[in-house]
Write an enzyme that holds these catalytic residues in place. Structure first.
Site, short mmCIF file in Angstrom:
data_model
loop_
_atom_site.label_atom_id
_atom_site.label_comp_id
_atom_site.label_asym_id
_atom_site.label_seq_id
_atom_site.Cartn_x
_atom_site.Cartn_y
_atom_site.Cartn_z
N HIS A 60 0.84 -1.20 0.00
CA HIS A 60 0.00 0.00 0.00
C HIS A 60 0.88 1.26 0.00
CE1 HIS A 60 -2.79 -2.90 2.22
NE2 HIS A 60 -3.53 -2.53 1.20
N GLN A 94 -8.49 -7.22 -11.11
CA GLN A 94 -9.17 -6.03 -10.58
C GLN A 94 -8.73 -4.77 -11.33
OE1 GLN A 94 -9.92 -5.10 -6.26
NE2 GLN A 94 -8.02 -3.94 -6.49
P1 AMP Z 1 -6.48 -3.81 -0.54
O1 AMP Z 1 -6.35 -3.02 0.73
O2 AMP Z 1 -6.01 -5.21 -0.43
O3 AMP Z 1 -7.82 -3.64 -1.20
O4 AMP Z 1 -5.43 -3.14 -1.53
C1 AMP Z 1 -5.48 -1.78 -1.85
C2 AMP Z 1 -4.60 -1.54 -3.06
O5 AMP Z 1 -3.26 -1.93 -2.76
C3 AMP Z 1 -5.06 -2.39 -4.27
O6 AMP Z 1 -4.95 -1.58 -5.43
C4 AMP Z 1 -4.05 -3.51 -4.27
O7 AMP Z 1 -3.84 -4.05 -5.55
C5 AMP Z 1 -2.80 -2.81 -3.77
N1 AMP Z 1 -1.85 -3.78 -3.20
C6 AMP Z 1 -2.12 -4.76 -2.30
N2 AMP Z 1 -1.00 -5.50 -2.06
C7 AMP Z 1 -0.03 -4.97 -2.83
C8 AMP Z 1 1.36 -5.29 -3.03
N3 AMP Z 1 1.94 -6.30 -2.40
N4 AMP Z 1 2.08 -4.53 -3.89
C9 AMP Z 1 1.49 -3.49 -4.55
N5 AMP Z 1 0.19 -3.15 -4.41
C10 AMP Z 1 -0.56 -3.87 -3.56
#
Ligand code: AMP
Length: 282
Positions: free
Chosen positions: A37, A154
């Protein structure tokens, strides 16, 4: 850093910034923030005058109520992390700030992008994602929104949706941040005990195991079989899917021809992890 829960106040604040000529970037999250994030937030900070981060565990995208309940929530730490990154506005709505008293019973379905991969094994998930993303885009109305390529399906669906509904918002994909052994960072990783964490380390090992098999005309099933063997060598792992798809259309491929995305979802006991890697064909 402003912390706001009220939707109208968020709209007013961002509108004010835009009237002052500021470029506004947006990072939507479900909280339990980690380095993945933070890399989105840092990119957003670099490319915009102001950064809005939202934290909202969106009930409409959980097809399994137990998964929603068990989703990690670490709000105090998240607030501190956002503050340290210099985020200008942290938007933390409640369910009825977003959806009102009754959650709208509607969805947008994009068959050719949603019928496969996670769309097949988590029915209704992406419809729920689009309901929240559409709402957040109207409320925040940023110039640029950032999404992780870890969630490649997504990202593709949101890109399509944004263009199809003519939101004046640019979508940017951000590379996956990984642990030292290559496991993609995920909020769900905190639910892995040491035994499960060891089983999860077979995900990067499975990707590594096929590196030398990637050549033109190679049969995709051979690659999937190899990855399956690696993952199934630990009995805690249960494969939800492994598929090779064409990056733009997400349609499955049978034979390697051009670069493709190798997508997988694996249950480590009851914790479902996903990964997506772009495999380049030399
Ligand atoms: P989430 O809180 O899981 O909904 O993720 C929020 C955003 O962070 C989404 O756009 C995810 O794709 C991105 N995200 C989650 N994990 C990672 C990661 N390891 N590397 C880069 N982006 C991430």
């Amino acid at each position: 850093m402003k912390i706001i829960g009220n939707t109208k106040e968020v709209q007013k604040t961002v509108q004010g910034w835009k009237e002052d000529g500021e470029k506004v970037g947006f990072v939507p999250t479900m909280g339990a923030l980690h380095e993945g994030h933070l890399s989105l937030i840092r990119k957003c900070e670099k490319e915009n005058d102001s950064t809005v981060v939202s934290i909202f565990v969106n009930p409409t995208q959980f097809n399994d109520p137990k998964d929603f309940e068990k989703y990690p929530r670490t709000l105090e730490k998240d607030i501190e992390l956002c503050m340290n990154e210099g985020v200008e506005l942290l938007y933390i709505p409640q369910v009825n700030d977003i959806y009102g008293e009754v959650v709208p019973k509607m969805n947008i379905h994009i068959p050719h992008l949603m019928n496969g991969l996670c769309g097949r094994t988590r029915p209704g998930h992406f419809e729920g994602v689009l309901l929240i993303v559409g709402n957040l885009f109207h409320i925040v109305n940023p110039d640029i929104a950032y999404f992780g390529l870890k969630d490649f399906q997504q990202y593709t669906i949101i890109n399509y949706f944004t263009n199809a509904l003519r939101f004046p918002i640019k979508i940017k994909g951000v590379q996956t941040i990984r642990e030292e052994d290559g496991l993609a960072m995920s909020s769900r990783n905190v639910r892995l005990n040491p035994e499960m964490r060891e089983a999860a380390s077979l995900i990067p090992k499975a990707y590594h195991s096929i590196k030398n098999m990637v050549r033109r005309d190679e049969n995709v099933q051979t690659i999937i079989k190899k990855m399956t063997d690696v993952l199934m060598s630990n009995p805690l792992n249960q494969i939800d899917y492994i598929e090779a798809v064409e990056p733009e259309t997400l349609q499955p491929i049978q034979k390697i021809d051009n670069d493709f995305v190798l997508a997988l979802a694996v249950f480590i006991k009851d914790v479902r992890l996903i990964d997506n890697q772009l495999i380049q064909v030399k």
